[in-house]
Scaffold this active site. Structure first.
Site, short mmCIF file in Angstrom:
data_model
loop_
_atom_site.label_atom_id
_atom_site.label_comp_id
_atom_site.label_asym_id
_atom_site.label_seq_id
_atom_site.Cartn_x
_atom_site.Cartn_y
_atom_site.Cartn_z
N SER A 142 0.86 -1.19 0.00
CA SER A 142 0.00 0.00 0.00
C SER A 142 0.90 1.23 0.00
O SER A 142 2.08 1.14 0.37
CB SER A 142 -0.84 0.00 1.29
OG SER A 142 -1.43 1.26 1.51
N TYR A 155 -2.33 -1.04 10.37
CA TYR A 155 -2.23 -1.19 8.91
C TYR A 155 -0.89 -0.66 8.40
O TYR A 155 -0.21 -1.31 7.61
CB TYR A 155 -3.40 -0.44 8.28
CG TYR A 155 -3.58 -0.66 6.80
CD1 TYR A 155 -4.33 -1.74 6.31
CD2 TYR A 155 -3.04 0.23 5.87
CE1 TYR A 155 -4.52 -1.92 4.94
CE2 TYR A 155 -3.24 0.06 4.51
CZ TYR A 155 -3.97 -1.02 4.06
OH TYR A 155 -4.17 -1.20 2.70
P1 NAD Z 1 -11.45 -6.17 -0.13
O1 NAD Z 1 -12.04 -6.04 1.23
O2 NAD Z 1 -12.26 -5.84 -1.33
O3 NAD Z 1 -10.85 -7.65 -0.31
C1 NAD Z 1 -10.12 -8.27 0.69
C2 NAD Z 1 -10.05 -9.75 0.40
O4 NAD Z 1 -9.34 -10.38 1.47
C3 NAD Z 1 -11.43 -10.42 0.33
O5 NAD Z 1 -11.40 -11.43 -0.66
C4 NAD Z 1 -11.57 -11.04 1.72
O6 NAD Z 1 -12.45 -12.15 1.77
C5 NAD Z 1 -10.13 -11.45 1.96
N1 NAD Z 1 -9.85 -11.70 3.38
C6 NAD Z 1 -10.03 -10.86 4.43
N2 NAD Z 1 -9.70 -11.48 5.57
C7 NAD Z 1 -9.31 -12.73 5.23
C8 NAD Z 1 -8.85 -13.86 5.97
N3 NAD Z 1 -8.73 -13.83 7.30
N4 NAD Z 1 -8.53 -14.98 5.29
C9 NAD Z 1 -8.66 -15.04 3.93
N5 NAD Z 1 -9.09 -14.01 3.19
C10 NAD Z 1 -9.40 -12.86 3.84
O7 NAD Z 1 -10.13 -5.27 -0.08
P2 NAD Z 1 -9.16 -4.71 -1.22
O8 NAD Z 1 -9.26 -3.23 -1.20
O9 NAD Z 1 -9.32 -5.43 -2.49
O10 NAD Z 1 -7.75 -5.06 -0.55
C11 NAD Z 1 -6.88 -6.04 -1.05
C12 NAD Z 1 -5.47 -5.69 -0.63
O11 NAD Z 1 -5.09 -4.44 -1.21
C13 NAD Z 1 -5.30 -5.53 0.89
O12 NAD Z 1 -4.08 -6.11 1.30
C14 NAD Z 1 -5.27 -4.04 1.07
O13 NAD Z 1 -4.57 -3.66 2.20
C15 NAD Z 1 -4.58 -3.61 -0.21
N6 NAD Z 1 -4.79 -2.21 -0.56
C16 NAD Z 1 -6.05 -1.74 -0.79
C17 NAD Z 1 -6.19 -0.40 -1.12
C18 NAD Z 1 -7.54 0.20 -1.39
O14 NAD Z 1 -7.62 1.43 -1.46
N7 NAD Z 1 -8.59 -0.58 -1.56
C19 NAD Z 1 -5.08 0.43 -1.22
C20 NAD Z 1 -3.83 -0.09 -0.97
C21 NAD Z 1 -3.69 -1.42 -0.63
#
Ligand code: NAD
Length: 260
Positions: A142, A155
């Site tokens: 991130s 985080y």
């Molecule tokens: P999201 O909530 O849409 O998806 C998260 C996924 O992780 C889902 O499939 C969920 O079921 C899974 N998950 C959560 N807890 C779990 C567990 N204990 N075991 C197995 N699976 C689990 O979120 P996203 O925005 O797609 O985030 C994905 C990654 O990208 C994360 O690591 C997040 O930190 C990172 N990220 C997101 C953003 C953003 O702005 N959305 C920005 C930077 C980084």
């Protein structure tokens, strides 16, 4: 481009992970999906990806909180496909609160899911990659791997840790055809971000609209959310032969956020 390869994407039932898994399938990779959600919806997704892209798609509901379950998921995938060629450590959660009010169980869960799960999956996947002398590890970190924001202590700590872990793995396997890189997105409008809008509003005492305008997009000079597809494109490139010398890199895709 990924024909005949197998990719395991943690947290691929939603958001960024789902976008990356879909692109990988479109590139011909077999998939192991992982993540939570409604069982029937996940099965429908699995079947749709398999039929649409004519690849083998399996699903493993391993909980990224549980080291043994993570190792078992990787073991099963290696038994089924011979190796995991591409490992994307993507699963992640968020919780927003001041440090002195931060719930201890939330801290522990964020460190376990956003950081330690990448260690457990990588640890289990590397021996088969080493045997094949080829592998790609892509950690979804991130912008918070590079800079902090208030109220996101767990985080930010986990993502900074993930960047350090990525670099260490890259050095260890640099001569074995395996690369390890971290992608650092800015804000992407996924369920993870949608959920924190009301929490941020509460923590800051402002409206939800103000959070999007003055907190979220304030950080991004482009004033645009990063698109899931843009992250998937970068992940595919990192898995190509053209990216063989990109390793240990912490790659920003954040609309200029961390340039400032
Ligand atoms: P999201 O909530 O849409 O998806 C998260 C996924 O992780 C889902 O499939 C969920 O079921 C899974 N998950 C959560 N807890 C779990 C567990 N204990 N075991 C197995 N699976 C689990 O979120 P996203 O925005 O797609 O985030 C994905 C990654 O990208 C994360 O690591 C997040 O930190 C990172 N990220 C997101 C953003 C953003 O702005 N959305 C920005 C930077 C980084």
């Amino acid at each position: 481009m990924l024909k005949g390869k197998t990719a395991l994407v943690t947290g691929s039932t939603s958001g960024i992970g789902l976008g990356i898994a879909t692109r990988f399938a479109a590139e011909g990779a077999n998939l192991v999906l992982n993540g939570f959600g409604d069982a029937a919806e996940i099965e429908a997704l699995r079947a749709k990806l398999a039929a649409q892209y004519k690849v083998t798609v399996t699903y493993d509901g391993a909980d990224m909180l549980k080291p043994e379950t993570i190792a078992a998921m990787v073991r099963k995938a290696i038994e089924r496909f011979g190796a995991i060629d591409v490992l994307v450590n993507n699963a992640g959660i968020q919780h927003v609160a001041p440090v002195d009010e931060f719930p201890i169980d939330k801290w522990d869960a964020i460190i376990a899911i956003n950081l330690s799960s990448a260690f457990h999956a990588t640890r289990a996947a590397l021996p088969a990659m080493k045997k094949k002398k080829w592998g790609r590890i892509v950690n979804i970190a991130s912008a918070h791997a590079l800079v902090a924001s208030p109220f996101k202590s767990a985080y930010v700590a986990a993502k900074h840790g993930l960047a350090g872990f990525t670099k260490t793995v890259a050095l260890e396997v640099a001569q074995q055809g395996i690369t390890a890189n971290a992608i650092c997105p800015g804000y992407v409008r996924t369920p993870l971000v949608e959920k924190q809008i009301p929490d941020q509003a509460k923590a800051r005492g402002i409206s939800e609209e103000a959070v999007v305008r003055d907190v979220i997009l304030a950080a991004q000079p482009t004033k645009q959310f990063v698109k899931v597809e843009e992250i998937a494109d970068l992940a595919v490139f990192l898995c190509s032969e053209g990216a063989a010398s990109i390793t240990g890199a912490i790659l920003s895709i954040d609309g200029g956020w961390t340039a400032g």
